[in-house]
Design a protein around this motif. Structure first.
Motif, PDB file in Angstrom:
ATOM      1  N   SER A   1      56.890  15.341 -13.410  1.00 17.86           N
ATOM      2  CA  SER A   1      56.397  16.510 -14.128  1.00 17.86           C
ATOM      3  C   SER A   1      57.062  17.778 -13.607  1.00 17.86           C
ATOM      4  N   LEU A   2      57.169  18.750 -14.490  1.00 15.93           N
ATOM      5  CA  LEU A   2      57.803  20.026 -14.166  1.00 15.93           C
ATOM      6  C   LEU A   2      56.811  21.167 -14.315  1.00 15.93           C
TER       7      LEU A   2
ATOM      8  N   SER B   1      64.319  14.513 -22.943  1.00 12.45           N
ATOM      9  CA  SER B   1      63.087  14.523 -23.724  1.00 12.45           C
ATOM     10  C   SER B   1      61.874  14.673 -22.812  1.00 12.45           C
ATOM     11  N   CYS B   2      60.803  15.272 -23.342  1.00 20.07           N
ATOM     12  CA  CYS B   2      59.621  15.553 -22.541  1.00 20.07           C
ATOM     13  C   CYS B   2      58.402  15.679 -23.441  1.00 20.07           C
ATOM     14  N   VAL B   3      57.229  15.733 -22.798  1.00 16.37           N
ATOM     15  CA  VAL B   3      55.985  16.012 -23.505  1.00 16.37           C
ATOM     16  C   VAL B   3      55.290  17.160 -22.791  1.00 16.37           C
ATOM     17  N   GLU B   4      54.528  17.945 -23.541  1.00 20.01           N
ATOM     18  CA  GLU B   4      53.844  19.094 -22.986  1.00 20.01           C
ATOM     19  C   GLU B   4      52.521  18.668 -22.367  1.00 20.01           C
ATOM     20  N   LEU B   5      52.265  19.128 -21.150  1.00 23.20           N
ATOM     21  CA  LEU B   5      51.019  18.839 -20.461  1.00 23.20           C
ATOM     22  C   LEU B   5      50.080  20.033 -20.430  1.00 23.20           C
TER      23      LEU B   5
ATOM     24  N   VAL C   1      59.713  20.832  -9.644  1.00 25.04           N
ATOM     25  CA  VAL C   1      59.152  19.499  -9.840  1.00 25.04           C
ATOM     26  C   VAL C   1      57.832  19.450  -9.090  1.00 25.04           C
ATOM     27  N   GLN C   2      56.753  19.184  -9.824  1.00 29.94           N
ATOM     28  CA  GLN C   2      55.423  19.103  -9.205  1.00 29.94           C
ATOM     29  C   GLN C   2      54.516  18.267 -10.088  1.00 29.94           C
ATOM     30  N   ASP C   3      53.811  17.344  -9.485  1.00 22.68           N
ATOM     31  CA  ASP C   3      52.906  16.480 -10.237  1.00 22.68           C
ATOM     32  C   ASP C   3      51.877  17.321 -10.982  1.00 22.68           C
TER      33      ASP C   3
END
Length: 469
Positions: A219-220, A242-246, A272-274
């Protein structure tokens, strides 16, 4: 060959700002590094080379040395390894350790008596894992493992390695069937860990254990002072990532990438951070102008996040100077500033100037049971009694930090643990000891949060404690 390339820290969590409850570690032991040594004449980048180096690393873990920090010692011990070879070695180590309970059970079945050479045992464990996960390469794995064994134990056990692995191939269906009634092999965790989560998380224990054996998500966190979610998503799309929004400032990559491949990382636009770890800064209820303490700061991800979200006066504390430097490096990359001190956060007389804090982030040392998939050696280095040891340290830290919190101030208690002794039970004991402690509610009305590892985030616990007037 140096038998101790790793720093021995059997009771330490991968990231903390306080001494871990361990009786066998020391600063001098942690600082020691082996001298460089030449690899035998194995083809560069070959599987035999990777197996040989990985056997050194796994043997050290099985002796009680932490993998996370110890990889640095491994690279120093083998300076001629290419970047690709390092990646292959690291993959072998992490994947084998995730499945260690399974591999060790299979090996015990195949051996008539315990091995006396640790690196041969480690080599066999890695090779057996490879045989199970990549059966189409079975004969190559056996041949390359035998080649690596020729350079270990003076070549005396080359025939043994060959015999054990070929015997494994012949018996494979029966070996796998024999694991069904062995909990440590099936769940790939120590028996005490399995029993603890069964008792404390009766509805989720199976998913929790299974999740610990998977690869973690990447996760970013967007730095709002240098970019935005919309702008950074465009950068990722342009790089074909590719990514998904959290969340408003968080993304999860569909496929993990090297940090160097992330657009704008070096320029501080992203970290970069969980996703679980990203909750800390938002749950602390920050306001501009507040005086804030990050009591256990390294490596600096949460420190930076606090500074990204509010204009605050921040003091970050870490126990070791080398870890303080990691915080400085992170802040420098992101264009952020804070006061840093190298100190034990529970010894307030050594660092506190007498001015109380409005907010305190207490990311305390813990068993790290919620991040075991990122640090798979933890499952096998921890002992049941370590949990109580961490709980004792946590209580000392909380009592000390409470003294420097201003009346009306709030302290966020945070662990990356799933064990109740370090989480809900710890907070309940603390509140009982301090009459001026009120358990503040989060925005959703809850007074504590236990996040278990899943596809989106690691395992974390949060509780917000308010000091009444």
């Amino acid at each position: 060959m140096n038998s101790k390339p790793f720093a021995r820290r059997p009771g330490a969590r991968p990231s903390s700002g306080h001494a871990a409850p361990s009786s066998s570690s020391s600063r001098s032991d942690q600082a020691r590094r082996p001298p460089p040594r030449a690899l035998p004449a194995l083809p560069t980048g070959s599987l035999s080379e990777s197996l040989l180096v990985a056997s050194d690393g796994l043997a050290a873990v099985l002796k009680g040395y932490a993998l996370n920090d110890g990889l640095l010692g491994l690279w120093r011990a083998y300076p001629e390894l290419t970047a690709a070879s390092r990646g292959a070695v690291q993959d072998l180590l992490y994947s084998t350790l995730r499945d260690h309970g399974r591999g060790s059970s299979i090996l015990q079945t195949l051996l008539s008596k315990p091995l006396e050479e640790p690196r041969i045992e480690a080599l066999l464990l890695i090779a057996l894992h490879r045989l199970e996960t990549r059966p189409e390469t079975a004969h190559t794995v056996v041949d390359q493992a035998v080649e690596a064994a020729a350079h270990l134990a003076e070549g005396r056990l080359k025939a043994l390695v060959n015999g054990v692995l070929r015997n494994a191939l012949r018996q494979w269906p029966a070996l796998i069937a024999g694991l069904a009634d062995k909990p440590e092999a099936h769940w790939r965790h120590p028996a005490w860990w399995i029993e603890k989560v069964q008792h404390q998380h009766p509805e989720h224990w199976q998913a929790l254990l299974a999740g610990n054996n998977t690869h973690p998500p990447m996760s970013l966190r967007i730095n709002p002072r240098r970019s935005s979610l919309t702008d950074y998503r465009r950068e990722l799309e342009a790089a074909d990532i590719s990514c998904v929004e959290l969340g408003p400032l968080a993304l999860r990559l569909n496929t993990p990438r090297p940090v160097a491949a992330l657009p704008g990382f070096a320029e501080g636009r992203v970290s970069v951070q969980d996703w679980g770890a990203q909750q800390a800064a938002t749950l602390l209820d920050l306001q501009d102008g507040q005086r804030v303490l990050d009591a256990c700061a390294a490596p600096g991800g949460k420190t930076a996040h606090l500074l990204e979200l509010a204009d605050i006066q921040l003091l970050a504390i870490e126990l070791e100077e080398s870890r303080c430097q990691r915080v400085r490096d992170n802040l420098s990359r992101l264009g952020l500033t804070a006061e840093l001190q190298t100190a034990d956060c529970s010894h307030t007389r050594d660092w506190w100037d007498g001015q109380a804090f409005d907010r305190i982030l207490a990311d305390v040392p813990c068993s790290a049971s919620g991040v075991a998939r990122r640090h798979p050696d933890i499952k096998w280095l921890r002992r049941a009694e370590d949990v109580a040891g961490f709980a004792t340290v946590q209580a000392e830290i909380l009592d000390a930090l409470w003294l420097v919190l201003a009346p009306g101030g709030k302290m966020l208690y945070l662990t990356c643990s799933v064990f109740a002794e370090e989480n809900g039970q710890q907070v309940a004991r603390f509140a009982a000891r301090h009459a001026n402690c009120r358990r503040a509610a989060f925005a959703d009305g809850t007074t504590e949060k236990q996040w278990l590892p899943d596809a989106q985030h690691d395992g974390f616990y949060f509780a917000l404690l308010e000091k009444t007037l």
